[in-house]
Design a protein around this motif. Sequence first.
Motif, PDB file in Angstrom:
ATOM      1  N   GLY A 170       0.860  -1.181   0.000  1.00 36.50           N
ATOM      2  CA  GLY A 170       0.000   0.000   0.000  1.00 36.50           C
ATOM      3  C   GLY A 170       0.890   1.223   0.000  1.00 36.50           C
ATOM      4  N   ILE A 171       0.871   2.003  -1.064  1.00 43.39           N
ATOM      5  CA  ILE A 171       1.786   3.127  -1.193  1.00 43.39           C
ATOM      6  C   ILE A 171       1.144   4.409  -0.686  1.00 43.39           C
ATOM      7  N   ASP A 172       1.979   5.319  -0.179  1.00 46.60           N
ATOM      8  CA  ASP A 172       1.467   6.525   0.481  1.00 46.60           C
ATOM      9  C   ASP A 172       1.291   7.670  -0.505  1.00 46.60           C
ATOM     10  N   THR A 173       0.485   7.415  -1.530  1.00 44.26           N
ATOM     11  CA  THR A 173       0.238   8.452  -2.521  1.00 44.26           C
ATOM     12  C   THR A 173      -1.199   8.377  -2.987  1.00 44.26           C
ATOM     13  N   TYR A 174      -1.730   9.500  -3.440  1.00 45.02           N
ATOM     14  CA  TYR A 174      -3.085   9.527  -4.002  1.00 45.02           C
ATOM     15  C   TYR A 174      -3.026   9.649  -5.518  1.00 45.02           C
ATOM     16  N   GLY A 175      -1.833   9.486  -6.097  1.00 46.51           N
ATOM     17  CA  GLY A 175      -1.675   9.630  -7.538  1.00 46.51           C
ATOM     18  C   GLY A 175      -1.660   8.285  -8.237  1.00 46.51           C
ATOM     19  N   ASP A 176      -0.765   8.155  -9.217  1.00 39.78           N
ATOM     20  CA  ASP A 176      -0.654   6.956 -10.032  1.00 39.78           C
ATOM     21  C   ASP A 176      -0.229   5.771  -9.166  1.00 39.78           C
ATOM     22  N   VAL A 177      -0.987   4.674  -9.261  1.00 40.72           N
ATOM     23  CA  VAL A 177      -0.675   3.502  -8.450  1.00 40.72           C
ATOM     24  C   VAL A 177       0.670   2.904  -8.831  1.00 40.72           C
ATOM     25  N   SER A 178       1.136   3.194 -10.046  1.00 42.92           N
ATOM     26  CA  SER A 178       2.408   2.641 -10.514  1.00 42.92           C
ATOM     27  C   SER A 178       3.611   3.460 -10.067  1.00 42.92           C
ATOM     28  N   ALA A 179       3.362   4.615  -9.424  1.00 42.37           N
ATOM     29  CA  ALA A 179       4.460   5.503  -9.055  1.00 42.37           C
ATOM     30  C   ALA A 179       5.324   4.886  -7.968  1.00 42.37           C
ATOM     31  N   PHE A 219       3.458  -9.620  -6.933  1.00 49.28           N
ATOM     32  CA  PHE A 219       3.128  -8.476  -6.086  1.00 49.28           C
ATOM     33  C   PHE A 219       1.764  -7.943  -6.485  1.00 49.28           C
ATOM     34  N   PHE A 220       1.109  -7.263  -5.587  1.00 43.70           N
ATOM     35  CA  PHE A 220       0.044  -6.358  -5.995  1.00 43.70           C
ATOM     36  C   PHE A 220       0.115  -5.139  -5.095  1.00 43.70           C
ATOM     37  N   ARG A 221      -0.313  -4.000  -5.623  1.00 41.87           N
ATOM     38  CA  ARG A 221      -0.239  -2.763  -4.866  1.00 41.87           C
ATOM     39  C   ARG A 221      -1.475  -1.917  -5.143  1.00 41.87           C
ATOM     40  N   VAL A 222      -1.775  -1.108  -4.155  1.00 46.79           N
ATOM     41  CA  VAL A 222      -2.929  -0.232  -4.241  1.00 46.79           C
ATOM     42  C   VAL A 222      -2.548   1.083  -3.590  1.00 46.79           C
ATOM     43  N   ASN A 223      -3.005   2.194  -4.142  1.00 49.11           N
ATOM     44  CA  ASN A 223      -2.754   3.477  -3.482  1.00 49.11           C
ATOM     45  C   ASN A 223      -3.940   3.814  -2.581  1.00 49.11           C
ATOM     46  N   PHE A 224      -3.785   4.820  -1.743  1.00 53.29           N
ATOM     47  CA  PHE A 224      -4.803   5.095  -0.736  1.00 53.29           C
ATOM     48  C   PHE A 224      -6.132   5.531  -1.358  1.00 53.29           C
ATOM     49  N   SER A 225      -6.073   6.274  -2.454  1.00 54.75           N
ATOM     50  CA  SER A 225      -7.328   6.672  -3.089  1.00 54.75           C
ATOM     51  C   SER A 225      -8.029   5.456  -3.675  1.00 54.75           C
ATOM     52  N   GLY A 226      -7.265   4.531  -4.258  1.00 57.46           N
ATOM     53  CA  GLY A 226      -7.857   3.326  -4.807  1.00 57.46           C
ATOM     54  C   GLY A 226      -8.420   2.428  -3.730  1.00 57.46           C
ATOM     55  N   PHE A 227      -7.737   2.363  -2.613  1.00 57.04           N
ATOM     56  CA  PHE A 227      -8.184   1.586  -1.457  1.00 57.04           C
ATOM     57  C   PHE A 227      -9.594   2.014  -1.056  1.00 57.04           C
ATOM     58  N   LYS A 228      -9.794   3.295  -0.962  1.00 52.97           N
ATOM     59  CA  LYS A 228     -11.094   3.836  -0.569  1.00 52.97           C
ATOM     60  C   LYS A 228     -12.163   3.514  -1.617  1.00 52.97           C
ATOM     61  N   ASP A 229     -11.835   3.715  -2.893  1.00 49.47           N
ATOM     62  CA  ASP A 229     -12.812   3.498  -3.971  1.00 49.47           C
ATOM     63  C   ASP A 229     -13.238   2.036  -4.078  1.00 49.47           C
ATOM     64  N   ILE A 230     -12.285   1.128  -3.905  1.00 45.63           N
ATOM     65  CA  ILE A 230     -12.587  -0.300  -4.020  1.00 45.63           C
ATOM     66  C   ILE A 230     -13.575  -0.733  -2.940  1.00 45.63           C
ATOM     67  N   ILE A 231     -13.366  -0.257  -1.721  1.00 43.58           N
ATOM     68  CA  ILE A 231     -14.277  -0.626  -0.627  1.00 43.58           C
ATOM     69  C   ILE A 231     -15.661  -0.025  -0.847  1.00 43.58           C
ATOM     70  N   ASP A 232     -15.715   1.219  -1.310  1.00 37.62           N
ATOM     71  CA  ASP A 232     -17.016   1.825  -1.613  1.00 37.62           C
ATOM     72  C   ASP A 232     -17.734   1.069  -2.723  1.00 37.62           C
ATOM     73  N   SER A 233     -16.977   0.619  -3.720  1.00 32.44           N
ATOM     74  CA  SER A 233     -17.592  -0.111  -4.832  1.00 32.44           C
ATOM     75  C   SER A 233     -18.140  -1.465  -4.382  1.00 32.44           C
ATOM     76  N   LEU A 234     -17.573  -2.013  -3.312  1.00 31.39           N
ATOM     77  CA  LEU A 234     -18.083  -3.268  -2.754  1.00 31.39           C
ATOM     78  C   LEU A 234     -19.328  -3.047  -1.895  1.00 31.39           C
ATOM     79  N   GLY A 235     -19.660  -1.782  -1.660  1.00 30.98           N
ATOM     80  CA  GLY A 235     -20.795  -1.473  -0.802  1.00 30.98           C
ATOM     81  C   GLY A 235     -20.441  -1.499   0.674  1.00 30.98           C
TER      82      GLY A 235
END
Length: 500
Positions: A251-260, A328-344
């Motif tokens: 989990g990377i500490d950025t709200y930008g590109d997950v690949s950064a 590996f898999f990685r997620v950024n903090f903004s994506g983390f939030k969106d994924i959980i919201d999309s799961l309801g």
Amino acid sequence: MKDKEKNPNQSGAQMGGSTANRQRRFTAPGILMAAIITVVNVGFLITLLRSQLLPAKYIIPGCVVLLLLLGLEIFLVSNHKHKGRFWTGFVLSLLMTAVLVMGGLYLNRGVEALNKITKGEQVDIVDVYVRQEDPAQSLEDTAGYTFGVFTCPDYEHVEETIQQINQELGQEIRLESYDKVTDMIDALMDDEVDAIITREGYLSLLSDMIGYETTVEQLRSVYQVEFRDKMVEKPKNDPQENETFTVYMSGIDTYGDVSARSRSDVNILATINPKSHQILLVSTPRDYFVPLSISGGIPDKLTHAGIYGVDVSKDTVGMIFDRDIDYFFRVNFSGFKDIIDSLGGITVYSDYEFTSGRYSYKQGENYLDGASALRFARERYSFSEGDRQRGRNQMAVIQGVINKALSPDILKNYNSLLSAVEGNFETSVPYSMIASLVRDQINRGGNWNIVTYSVNGTGGSEIPYSMSQYAYVMYPDESTVAVAKDLIQQVYDGKEITAP
């Protein structure tokens, strides 16, 4: 009495009439309808087979059912003059076409999303920075400046950026090299150089250094180059379908590109055994003081490994546990939030009752949306064990996501989940491996045994490899590392594991 002679012309007319009757069974509208439903059925079958998501035992029966329905539809719509039969077939065909088209689109959408997130790449951004008060507004304005550079271990992209700057300015720029990030920053602030050329990731180190906490706010970028490197890696073990494999979760500490390239604040090793339906999650604190895979044996904070790339983080975690990590898999903090919201939302178990910001959590089960789950996973100051408890909370969130993803509720949120995954989530797990897990779950069903464990350590103060001054670190507790290694091996051996 004289027999009547048969008229050959009459016999030919009867035969011709019989052929015409057979031909009239298929009228032009019937042929058109039959062609459309055939194309739709064949298209859906091709999409289904290419997805590799359906278990083999369902493929043949599924194909037989679809072909029988196709034959029935063609029979019903073949002759529009039989109005009752034709309109029955037309309605049936319309319904089947709608179902197959929508099913094919949903299936194709999922395949495309999975293919996108399994195309691993790393983004490295190099900037030219000046001080906020500097008059330069663009690269052209820096002509004649002296540039400071940090000769970092992965200097290649900085070097390429320097070459581009030389080309754009039409001259070779003056450079001053420094062995430490802070020395380069000090030179800029003390007017020894007019600008600096550095990777964005290195500036994130400054926030942890005394006296440099607000340095980034005093800088301004006037030129930027983005490098996108494809990550083509083959696991050393090359796990096959239904074999146990390990995944480094970052989990990377950025709200930008997950690949950064960025510091990795979440470092979890997942060991997955598809046969025994077991998942072991091992969390390692971000401040673990260990040698990086590129540091030549010099210890650093584990979180700093992400600055050099997710592959360095993955290999460093592998060194801690003496294990070749497959993916590996990685997620950024903004994506983390969106994924959980999309799961309801997800259900998460909290070990403690605590409050963080405007969110309150009770001991026991909590139903969380994306924002509250993100806060739950990032909080550490509310706990006496700090980052260690945060690691446990992060694993609790991952467990909540897995449980929700395995439930039928995922179908209701299918489109929103795919949208959240794209661009916010990235993995090197190949599509074929993901498809095999889906097939296995459809084929066998059942719950997974998910066990979590956190390695521990004691706090101290050291000068990490990536820093130039003392900082808080955590010395590994080798006894807990040994427990984690044993649990990992048990999963590989197919044994049923329990939390220590």
